[in-house]
Design an enzyme around this catalytic site. Structure first.
Site, PDB file in Angstrom:
ATOM      1  N   HIS A  65       0.820  -1.216   0.000  1.00 24.45           N
ATOM      2  CA  HIS A  65       0.000   0.000   0.000  1.00 24.45           C
ATOM      3  C   HIS A  65       0.855   1.269   0.000  1.00 24.45           C
ATOM      4  CE1 HIS A  65       0.446  -0.031   4.511  1.00 24.45           C
ATOM      5  NE2 HIS A  65       0.392   1.278   4.335  1.00 24.45           N
ATOM      6  N   ASP A 109       0.005  -7.661   1.847  1.00 22.76           N
ATOM      7  CA  ASP A 109       0.472  -6.266   1.791  1.00 22.76           C
ATOM      8  C   ASP A 109       2.002  -6.226   1.872  1.00 22.76           C
ATOM      9  OD1 ASP A 109       0.540  -3.536   1.748  1.00 22.76           O
ATOM     10  OD2 ASP A 109      -0.193  -3.263   3.796  1.00 22.76           O
ATOM     11  N   SER A 203       4.293   2.509   8.131  1.00 22.31           N
ATOM     12  CA  SER A 203       3.945   1.404   7.230  1.00 22.31           C
ATOM     13  C   SER A 203       5.141   0.997   6.387  1.00 22.31           C
ATOM     14  CB  SER A 203       2.808   1.821   6.302  1.00 22.31           C
ATOM     15  OG  SER A 203       1.607   1.988   7.002  1.00 22.31           O
TER      16      SER A 203
END
Length: 258
Positions: A65, A109, A203
């Site tokens: 992402h 992810d 992230s």
């Protein structure tokens, strides 16, 4: 004996601190003690940031992402607002998200970034080997996460690299919080009773257990409270290795130092 007003004020400040989004409950890392940490500046519809981990001379592992129209990777950084002599800034040549990645569910992810050139290894820039896939982390293990994430739920972000020790949780902790949690390919990280977690901007950063990359920061709750979900690197090792090998065969010159 403490006055009611003092008790109220202490409770207020403790609750306010629970919303801190910097590597929550952590501390500033010793400069360049994690030489494989990567800072990603992403340009898409909006500009954003992520973390990553250097896993080869020209490969960075991060979250899918964190993809964008263009990505630049800063290595050897501690304070990303300063032009430190140790820093290398390299553009991404190819971004390869896992083919099973589903944005809506945050499934699979994970993403490999191939850099435009090989890094110049120094004490501040060194790749970390991929894990063997044998000594897997277990519930109760303590691991380290690091990043330049958001300082509060509304911002700003941390200028310096932060780190914190987090504990792996039973999968039911995340299954209760997140509808699409998949224990086969994800790890549940962070004790809900402790005010420690990674957050926005972190992230793609690595979960380090016994100095091995066991997870990639994926998603968590909007208020920054643990647990947080990490993509389980061991489940994707064949894809990572095959993808890196395939790209190196396409670009044999990348095997040489630039």
């Amino acid at each position: 004996m403490q006055s009611p007003l003092l008790v109220f004020l202490l409770a207020f400040f403790l609750l306010s601190g629970a919303e801190a989004g910097e590597i929550i409950g952590g501390h500033e890392a010793k400069p360049h003690s994690l030489p494989y940490m990567a800072y990603l500046h992403i340009k898409g519809e909006e500009e954003s940031r992520c973390g990553g981990v250097l896993v080869g001379d020209n490969f960075v592992l991060t979250a899918a992402h964190c993809n964008g129209r263009s990505i630049s990777v800063t290595l050897g950084a501690h304070n990303i607002t300063k032009q430190e002599k140790t820093q290398e800034v390299i553009l991404v040549k190819r971004a390869i998200p896992h083919p099973n990645y589903k944005e809506r569910r945050s499934s699979s992810d994970i993403m490999l970034l191939q850099l435009e050139r090989n890094v110049k290894q120094t004490y501040a820039v060194k790749p970390l080997q991929l894990p063997s896939g044998e000594d897997l982390p277990r519930t109760g293990d303590n691991c380290i996460v690091a990043g330049w994430g958001q300082v509060t739920t509304q911002g700003p972000y941390s200028d310096t690299l932060q780190e914190v020790e987090l504990t792996l949780q039973k999968y039911v902790k995340c299954k209760t919080c997140f509808n699409y949690y998949n224990n086969n390919i994800e790890l549940c990280v962070g004790n809900p009773r402790e005010n420690k977690a990674s957050f926005k901007g972190d992230s793609g950063g690595p979960l380090l257990c016994k100095n091995e990359i066991q997870g990639i920061a994926s998603y968590g709750s909007k208020d920054g409270k643990p647990p947080v979900v990490y993509t389980k690197v061991a489940s994707f090792l064949p894809w990572i290795r095959e993808t890196m090998k395939g790209l190196q065969m396409q670009d044999p010159d990348d095997l040489l130092w630039n």
